[in-house]
Structure formats: structure tokens, C-alpha cells
Design a protein around this motif. Structure first.
Motif, PDB file in Angstrom:
ATOM      1  N   LEU A 165       5.046  -3.201   5.304  1.00  0.00           N
ATOM      2  CA  LEU A 165       5.336  -2.019   4.206  1.00  0.00           C
ATOM      3  C   LEU A 165       4.076  -1.117   3.829  1.00  0.00           C
ATOM      4  CD1 LEU A 165       8.233  -3.647   2.030  1.00  0.00           C
ATOM      5  CD2 LEU A 165       8.316  -1.995   3.883  1.00  0.00           C
ATOM      6  N   GLY A 166       3.232  -1.822   3.198  1.00  0.00           N
ATOM      7  CA  GLY A 166       1.946  -1.099   2.752  1.00  0.00           C
ATOM      8  C   GLY A 166       1.479  -0.348   4.146  1.00  0.00           C
ATOM      9  N   ASN A 167       1.368  -0.819   5.184  1.00  0.00           N
ATOM     10  CA  ASN A 167       0.816  -0.330   6.321  1.00  0.00           C
ATOM     11  C   ASN A 167       1.648   0.912   6.630  1.00  0.00           C
ATOM     12  OD1 ASN A 167      -1.245  -2.179   6.692  1.00  0.00           O
ATOM     13  ND2 ASN A 167      -0.165  -3.465   8.183  1.00  0.00           N
ATOM     14  N   ALA A 168       2.907   0.953   6.433  1.00  0.00           N
ATOM     15  CA  ALA A 168       3.659   2.006   6.945  1.00  0.00           C
ATOM     16  C   ALA A 168       3.426   3.301   6.269  1.00  0.00           C
ATOM     17  CB  ALA A 168       5.183   1.699   6.795  1.00  0.00           C
ATOM     18  N   PHE A 169       2.815   3.197   4.938  1.00  0.00           N
ATOM     19  CA  PHE A 169       2.487   4.300   4.199  1.00  0.00           C
ATOM     20  C   PHE A 169       1.249   4.767   4.750  1.00  0.00           C
ATOM     21  CE2 PHE A 169       5.300   2.263   1.021  1.00  0.00           C
ATOM     22  CZ  PHE A 169       6.056   3.500   0.747  1.00  0.00           C
ATOM     23  N   ALA A 170       0.565   4.244   5.527  1.00  0.00           N
ATOM     24  CA  ALA A 170      -0.726   4.869   6.115  1.00  0.00           C
ATOM     25  C   ALA A 170      -0.393   5.915   7.040  1.00  0.00           C
ATOM     26  CB  ALA A 170      -1.716   3.818   6.832  1.00  0.00           C
ATOM     27  N   TYR A 171       0.596   5.822   7.877  1.00  0.00           N
ATOM     28  CA  TYR A 171       1.220   7.016   8.463  1.00  0.00           C
ATOM     29  C   TYR A 171       1.252   8.169   7.776  1.00  0.00           C
ATOM     30  CZ  TYR A 171       1.884   3.687  12.349  1.00  0.00           C
ATOM     31  OH  TYR A 171       1.825   2.762  13.357  1.00  0.00           O
ATOM     32  N   ALA A 172       1.795   8.309   6.662  1.00  0.00           N
ATOM     33  CA  ALA A 172       1.987   9.452   5.646  1.00  0.00           C
ATOM     34  C   ALA A 172       0.601   9.931   5.340  1.00  0.00           C
ATOM     35  CB  ALA A 172       2.925   9.102   4.659  1.00  0.00           C
TER      36      ALA A 172
END
Length: 415
Positions: A165-172
Motif C-alpha cells: 500500500l505504501g509503495n502504491a503511493f509512490a506512483y502518485a
């Protein structure tokens, strides 16, 4: 080219095209760095892969797509084609969805076996570059983050799920930062380009005005001669001098028409012209006037050629004004030098009609050809005149090595 560290390297131009090339470099650079990282970790990744062959197949397809996009954007020197942006986003999504096919669940977060996450961060950067609308960037980020979570969350342990979930925010985050940087640079380049266009227009207008002034300066004194001839009744003793002056002025006009960029020579002296020779040349053009030239006290004073030309033209204009307006019976051109004060002085005085300096607007000749032209060379102009009692114009300039004068116009109003 710009010299950096002793070597010449190409510098990006500070233009909108330069910004787009910079954006291409950022996008391609992020991807190249990610792929280089994977290349270093690839032996370990292949050993831990559940299907090394499939990993290599997916990697090969991704590399082919990256090369294709890179060739297009580098060739165009810009990444603005949205079709390639969507193609890159879809390819990145497919790579992410393929991760479970060749990785174990425990390797899908924090592992180069699941290399898709690190490498597809560059697609978020690319989306911020290629798409101009925020909703398109948001859609691309949603595709990337959604595909990553869909491939990572199933079967992930509690700690791994939180990491995913934390990694997914890296795209944004990558997309927002890239958008802020590239958007700002594009606006800045647009402002610079508009400033350049305004500067070019201003320079063209200034050149036009300078050319107009040169034409007016050239024609001003000619007009006084034409008026004398047009009025008729020129005394026989003045006919020869006036005709000689008219021929000299006609030659100046012809030289101007043949080569508008060239100015007529000021003096034939070797080196800097002497003030005495400049004044005698100016007085020699007005032999029809009752001029007494007393200039020997300024012997030894030499002027830089541009200033010498301005002084000669100014004195000529003053004498032309005397001829046309003063109705004078006596004109004196006097020159002196004062080493103690570090200045030279030239006075042009007549006993003609005179005028009130406080009430009479300066004409073009006095205002532009005398005051403004001499002020540009640090030569001060003082005007003293009384109606019915003549006019005296004094020019003061610095001696070589003496203190510089302000070159301001200081009219003296008669009491």
C-alpha cells in the motif's frame, strides 16, 4: 556549448523546446537508472524467480517497448504524443500484472525479482510529462497503482500488504513531483520566450527610431540652406559659399543613401582630432556668416573621434540657427582650455534677436543635435539668451585625464 569542468558539453537552450528536451532526459533517465539497477540485481532475481524464462520474456517485451518509446521521444526531442503515453502506461500495467507468474508471494515487495514496481515508476514520471490534463495523469497513476496492488496484495502477509500500500503511493508522488517541475519549467520557458519576443520588438522599434533620428539629424542643416535659396535674393558674395555648403550637404545625403550605416568622417587629423581643427571645420561651412573664430587658446586639446563629430555637428547646428533665426551682425566662436579645472570650453555667441529660454520651447536642432548629442559624450551645454540682446551657447567638456563632467543640460535664464 558550455564549458563544464574544463570540457565542452552541450547546454539545453532556455526555450520551450529546451524544456521539452529536458523533460525527455528526465523521463528516459529515470527509466535507464531503474533498468541499470535491475541489471546489477538480475543474477539474484533469476535465481529466486519461479519461472526465469517467463521473467526474461516479460523483461524482453518491456525493454522493446522502452526502446521504441525512447527512440520516438528522442527523435522528436519531446514527449508530447499521448498515444505513446497510453501505450507506455498499458505496457507498465501488463508488466505489473505479470509479476505473480514468475515470483513467489514473499518476493513481490522489496525484491528485484519483482522488478516491475521499480521500473514502472518511470511511467508515472512519463505520464506527468506527456499528458497535459490532470485527469489523464490521474488515470495513468490509477492504472499503475491498481495493477501493482492487484498483483501484490493477494496472498501477501500483513507486513507485506502494508508495504505494498505504501509503495502504491509512490506512483502518485513521482507523478506529482514531475508535474510540478516540468509544469513550472514550461511556464518559465513560455515567459522567457515572450520576453525575448518583446525585447526583439523593442529593439526593432529602437532601431527604427534611431534611424529616424539619423535622418532628421542629416536633413536639419540642409533645410536651412534650402530655405535661403528658396527665398531668393542671395547676395552675390554669399552665392559661392552657400553653393559649396549645399554641395557638401548633398554629398552627405548621397553617402547616406549609398551606405546608411556609415557616418561621414569627422576630421582628417591622425589619431584623435584636435578641438581647434574641429571648430575651424565647422566654421568653414558657414563662410556666409560674419563669424569671428578665436580658438587658438584651445590648442593641444584633442577629442575622441565620436565626441569630435558631435561637437562639429553641434557647432554647425548653432551656426545654422544663427543664419536662419538670429539676423545677427556679429558671431563669435571662442574656445579655451583650463587645465586647473580640467575642462575645455567653446562659446558660440551672436548679437541677434535672442529669445526667452524659459518661454521658448527648444527646437529640434538645439534640443537633439546640440543638447542630447553632446550629453551622450559627457559635454555640458549652457544656453543664455535675452530677447533683443543675442544668444550665447557654451559647451564644456573634460580635458584628457581631467575630471568627467556630467554632460547635463543647464540652461541659464536671463534675469
Amino acid at each position: 556549448m558550455k564549458l563544464i569542468g574544463g570540457l565542452r558539453r552541450p547546454a539545453l537552450p532556455t526555450t520551450p523546446a529546451g524544456v521539452e528536451l529536458c523533460a525527455v532526459a528526465v523521463f528516459a533517465g529515470v527509466r535507464a537508472v531503474n533498468l541499470a539497477q535491475f541489471a546489477v540485481a538480475s543474477p539474484v532475481a533469476l535465481r529466486h524467480a519461479t519461472s526465469p524464462v517467463l521473467l526474461l520474456v516479460v523483461l524482453g517485451g518491456y525493454l522493446a517497448e522502452s526502446v521504441a518509446v525512447g527512440a520516438v521521444v528522442v527523435g522528436a526531442r519531446a514527449y508530447r504524443d499521448r498515444r505513446w503515453g497510453w501505450a507506455d502506461t498499458v505496457t507498465a500495467g501488463a508488466v505489473l500484472l505479470a509479476q505473480p507468474l514468475f515470483t513467489a508471494a514473499s518476493d513481490r515487495t522489496g525484491s528485484w525479482t519483482a522488478w516491475g514496481f521499480a521500473c514502472t515508476l518511470s511511467s508515472a514520471v512519463g505520464a506527468a510529462v506527456v499528458f497535459t490534463r490532470r485527469r489523464h495523469i490521474a488515470a495513468a497513476v490509477a492504472v499503475l497503482a491498481g495493477c501493482y496492488l492487484a498483483a501484490t496484495l493477494p496472498g501477501a502477509a500483513d507486513g507485506a500488504a502494508a508495504t505494498a500500500l505504501g509503495n502504491a503511493f509512490a506512483y502518485a508522488g513521482f507523478a506529482v513531483l514531475a508535474r510540478l517541475l516540468i509544469g513550472y519549467l514550461r511556464r518559465l520557458a513560455g515567459d522567457v520566450e515572450r520576453a525575448r519576443e518583446e525585447a526583439a520588438r523593442a529593439a526593432a522599434e529602437a532601431a527604427r527610431l534611431r534611424e529616424r533620428e539619423r535622418q532628421r539629424l542629416l536633413l536639419h542643416d540642409n533645410i536651412s540652406v534650402l530655405r535661403l535659396f528658396a527665398g531668393g535674393g542671395v547676395p552675390e558674395e554669399l552665392d559661392g559659399p552657400l553653393r559649396a555648403q549645399a554641395m557638401a550637404l548633398a554629398n552627405r545625403v548621397r553617402a547616406f543613401l549609398d551606405d546608411p550605416a556609415a557616418d561621414p568622417p569627422v576630421d582628417a587629423d591622425a589619431g584623435d582630432p584636435s578641438l581647434v581643427s574641429v571648430l575651424r571645420a565647422a566654421v568653414g561651412d558657414y563662410r556666409d556668416l560674419p563669424v569671428e573664430a578665436s580658438v587658438d587658446l584651445a590648442g593641444g586639446v584633442r577629442l575622441p573621434e565620436p565626441a569630435a563629430g558631435a561637437v562639429r555637428a553641434a557647432v554647425g547646428t548653432l551656426l545654422a540657427n544663427v543664419r536662419v533665426h538670429a539676423d545677427a551682425s556679429n558671431v563669435v566662436v571662442h574656445a579655451d582650455a583650463d587645465p586647473a579645472e580640467g575642462e575645455w570650453e567653446v562659446t558660440v555667441a551672436d548679437d541677434g534677436r535672442g529669445f526667452d529660454p524659459a518661454a521658448t520651447p527648444r527646437g529640434f536642432g538645439l534640443r537633439v543635435q546640440v543638447e542630447q548629442a553632446l550629453a551622450a559624450h559627457g559635454i555640458a551645454v549652457h544656453v543664455h539668451s535675452v530677447p533683443g540682446d543675442g544668444t550665447r551657447v557654451t559647451l564644456r567638456g573634460p580635458l584628457p585625464g581631467g575630471p568627467a563632467l556630467r554632460g547635463a543640460v543647464e540652461p541659464e535664464v536671463a534675469s
